[in-house]
Structure formats: C-alpha cells, structure tokens
Enzyme design. Sequence first.
Site, mmCIF file in Angstrom:
data_model
loop_
_atom_site.group_PDB
_atom_site.id
_atom_site.type_symbol
_atom_site.label_atom_id
_atom_site.label_comp_id
_atom_site.label_asym_id
_atom_site.label_seq_id
_atom_site.Cartn_x
_atom_site.Cartn_y
_atom_site.Cartn_z
ATOM 1 N N LYS A 66 0.713 -1.247 -0.025
ATOM 2 C CA LYS A 66 -0.093 0.019 -0.064
ATOM 3 C C LYS A 66 0.773 1.328 0.029
ATOM 4 C CE LYS A 66 -4.363 -1.653 1.786
ATOM 5 N NZ LYS A 66 -5.302 -1.401 2.795
ATOM 6 N N LYS A 97 -4.478 -9.335 -6.818
ATOM 7 C CA LYS A 97 -5.906 -9.339 -5.981
ATOM 8 C C LYS A 97 -7.046 -8.434 -6.467
ATOM 9 C CE LYS A 97 -5.856 -7.626 -2.000
ATOM 10 N NZ LYS A 97 -5.549 -7.196 -0.577
ATOM 11 N N LYS A 123 -10.475 -2.853 -4.100
ATOM 12 C CA LYS A 123 -10.883 -1.485 -4.487
ATOM 13 C C LYS A 123 -10.244 -0.451 -4.761
ATOM 14 C CE LYS A 123 -11.671 -1.932 0.740
ATOM 15 N NZ LYS A 123 -12.875 -1.898 1.547
HETATM 16 P P1 TYM Z 1 -10.687 -5.059 3.997
HETATM 17 O O1 TYM Z 1 -11.681 -4.182 4.162
HETATM 18 O O2 TYM Z 1 -9.421 -4.680 2.894
HETATM 19 O O3 TYM Z 1 -11.456 -6.458 3.405
HETATM 20 C C1 TYM Z 1 -12.525 -6.948 4.028
HETATM 21 C C2 TYM Z 1 -12.703 -8.004 3.984
HETATM 22 O O4 TYM Z 1 -12.520 -8.460 2.482
HETATM 23 C C3 TYM Z 1 -11.454 -9.636 2.171
HETATM 24 N N1 TYM Z 1 -10.932 -9.301 1.128
HETATM 25 C C4 TYM Z 1 -10.815 -10.415 0.113
HETATM 26 N N2 TYM Z 1 -11.121 -11.635 0.207
HETATM 27 C C5 TYM Z 1 -10.838 -12.365 -0.945
HETATM 28 N N3 TYM Z 1 -10.407 -12.101 -2.157
HETATM 29 C C6 TYM Z 1 -10.167 -10.603 -2.142
HETATM 30 N N4 TYM Z 1 -9.740 -10.261 -3.322
HETATM 31 C C7 TYM Z 1 -10.395 -9.847 -1.140
HETATM 32 N N5 TYM Z 1 -10.176 -8.470 -0.876
HETATM 33 C C8 TYM Z 1 -10.546 -8.309 0.444
HETATM 34 C C9 TYM Z 1 -10.519 -9.404 3.199
HETATM 35 O O5 TYM Z 1 -9.419 -10.227 3.749
HETATM 36 C C10 TYM Z 1 -11.272 -8.858 4.551
HETATM 37 O O6 TYM Z 1 -11.716 -9.961 5.250
HETATM 38 N N6 TYM Z 1 -7.625 -4.746 8.077
HETATM 39 C C11 TYM Z 1 -8.988 -5.562 7.316
HETATM 40 C C12 TYM Z 1 -10.255 -4.980 8.267
HETATM 41 C C13 TYM Z 1 -10.008 -5.169 9.721
HETATM 42 C C14 TYM Z 1 -10.363 -6.293 10.537
HETATM 43 C C15 TYM Z 1 -10.111 -6.003 11.966
HETATM 44 C C16 TYM Z 1 -10.451 -7.691 9.730
HETATM 45 C C17 TYM Z 1 -9.880 -4.239 10.860
HETATM 46 N N7 TYM Z 1 -10.203 -4.769 11.884
HETATM 47 C C18 TYM Z 1 -10.356 -7.121 12.763
HETATM 48 C C19 TYM Z 1 -10.909 -8.691 11.041
HETATM 49 C C20 TYM Z 1 -10.601 -8.148 12.402
HETATM 50 C C21 TYM Z 1 -9.086 -4.767 6.006
HETATM 51 O O7 TYM Z 1 -8.440 -3.789 5.688
HETATM 52 O O8 TYM Z 1 -10.104 -5.626 5.273
#
Ligand code: TYM
Length: 333
Positions: free
Chosen positions: A114, A198, A201
Amino acid sequence: MNKKIFSGVQPTGNLHLGNYLGAIKNFVELNNDKNNKCIFCVVDLHAITTKQDPLELKKNIRETVATFLASGIDPKKSIIFNQSMVSAHSEAAWILSCVSKIGWLNRMTQFKEKAGKDKEKASIGLYSYPVLMAADILLYDSSHVPVGDDQKQHLELCRDIAQKFNNDFNAPQFLKVPEPLIKKEFSRIMSLKDGLKKMSKSDPSDLSRINLTDDNDQIVNKIKKAKTDPMPMPESSKDLSKRPEAENLLGIYSSVTNNTLEKSIIEFQGKNFSEFKERLAEVLVEKILPISKEIKKLLNDSKYLDDIMLDGSNKAGIIATKKIKEIKLLVGF
Ligand code: TYM
C-alpha cells in the site's frame, strides 16, 4: 463450542466480489449459527489511514452497513457497529503499540504494497494499522476471526501481540489468542483483468472487479471483458497451473454456486470460454443483483442505518469498555 466471532470491513467504497466471497458470505453463515456470538465492525478508523473525503467517508460507512444487512447479516443476531464510536479501540491500539515491535511491523507485506515506492510519505497510521486491528479483535475476547487470505499475516501479528502483552504483564490467557477463519478455497479472489493480482477496491480500473452495487448490465459486461487465455476450458485441475485467469473465474463460479472446483471443471470441460462466461454472468447476476438492489433501497433510509450503528455501538461499547479498564489496570494506570 460457542464461538466469539469478530471481523471488520473498511468503509472505503466499492465493496466488491472479493470482499463478499472472501469475507461477508462467511459472516452471514456464522451469523446464522445460533452457537456463535458475532460482532461485525465497519472499521472507519482504519479507513483514514489513507486520505478520505469526510462526506464520502460518511456515505461509505452507511454503505458498508447497508451491505452487511443486504447480504443477510441480521442485526438482531449480530452486533453491527462502527469502530470510531467505541473509543476503547483507539485506547487499546495505543497501549498495544507500546508492546509491539517495529521489526514485526516491518514484515507486513500489505504495508509495503500500500505504501508503494514512497514509503516515507505514507502515514504512521497506515504503518501501525495492524496494531489497531489487533486491538479490535482482542477487546472482545474473540475466539475466531473470519477474513480473506490477504489478512492472514495481520492475524498472525495479532496473536503475537496478545502473547507478548500477556507475558509482559504476567497475565497468562488474559488477552485471548484468536484463531483465523480463512476458507481453504476461494479466499483470494483475483482481478478480472489480471489473474495474478488481487481483486481490490483501489484498482483504478472498474473492469477489474464486480462491485456489490453493480447492475445487471455492468456485471454481464465485466464478465464478457474479463481476461482469459486462448485455450478451451480445462479438463482437470492440473490444467489450471499457469492459467491464473481460468482458475480465478472457475473459482468465482464454484464459490457463488457452492460447488467444488472439480465439479465446476467437469461442468465446463473442453467448452469455449464464451459459453462458460455466459453462465458465470448469469449466476453472478442471480447472486449480486438482489444484494445491489437492497443496498440501494437501504441507503434511502440513513436514519435506519445510523440507528443500527448506534445500537451496535452501545452493545459493543459495554464489552470493550470493561476490557479496556482491565487492560489499564494491568498496565498500572
Ligand atoms: P478490507 O476492508 O480490506 O477487506 C474486508 C474483507 O474482505 C477480504 N478481501 C478479500 N477476500 C478475498 N479476495 C479478495 N480479493 C479480497 N479483498 C478483500 C479481506 O480479507 C477482509 O476479510 N484490516 C482489514 C479490516 C479489519 C479487520 C479487523 C478484519 C480491521 N479490523 C479485525 C478482521 C478483524 C481490512 O482492511 O479488510
């Protein structure tokens, strides 16, 4: 066993099929199991680790809650709230950052991706973001954390932080070391334009992803334009090595139809991609369109969405406030 589930999604707009198949679809299953206590968080503090427009952010927070509801998470069964409304998250993140090692954070591949080449210009928040994620999880004594494959390293760090805190303050088992819940298959959905990247967004090309707010024509068009290779559909899973686009599209099809990859391969063996793509677009429209319509409907009622977050924050706040008080006592405050 009763599971305490916690997971979060960033409200940065454009929630997509990767978020859905990698995470939200599993949230819904966990929410439907009476043995689980689930908490799903809109992690707005995480969102501001990169620059956000305040009005856009507000809209995206509501849209993320609407997506949870439209996908089938029931606010009567699960707690749905946004992170910034429970101040214990920020407090715990600071305390945990004082037990976490710089060396641990330096290993985080997501930060490297990132921040890109210009690491010096990335915010400190972006760097320490996995510590805030650990705070989210540990405040609720979470036993299981459902996420996509890209969050695996952050969960390992969370486990290390919990163990280090427990050791440092001579409080064995005080912070519960959580288990990741990452599906063995289809937990990493790739871009429709590049099977090695991957689905994300932040990809500048909207054609690289199916958004959960896409309409019929957008879904059909994106699948039509999705990258493939010149060969016919594979005969067996062995044929998929070195064919990342075919593997990804078949994975998406399998996940959406709840089939194994092997079964999907047999269904389309030797056929043309065009025939497979037509069917893939059909099942995606069937799955995504009702969610997309419901998100749009829910967004017309911001009070309803805000009330859900307020109610969820009150419930989450009770649990988190108790835990942060105990944390502060252990630290010596
Ligand atoms: P974030 O917002 O980037 O993504 C949310 C969830 O979607 C999953 N994900 C994917 N899974 C499969 N293929 C993809 N291409 C893909 N893109 C995103 C992510 O693995 C995630 O589960 N840091 C985390 C958010 C967070 C969190 C937490 C998660 C903050 N605190 C505590 C669990 C527990 C994040 O940025 O996810």
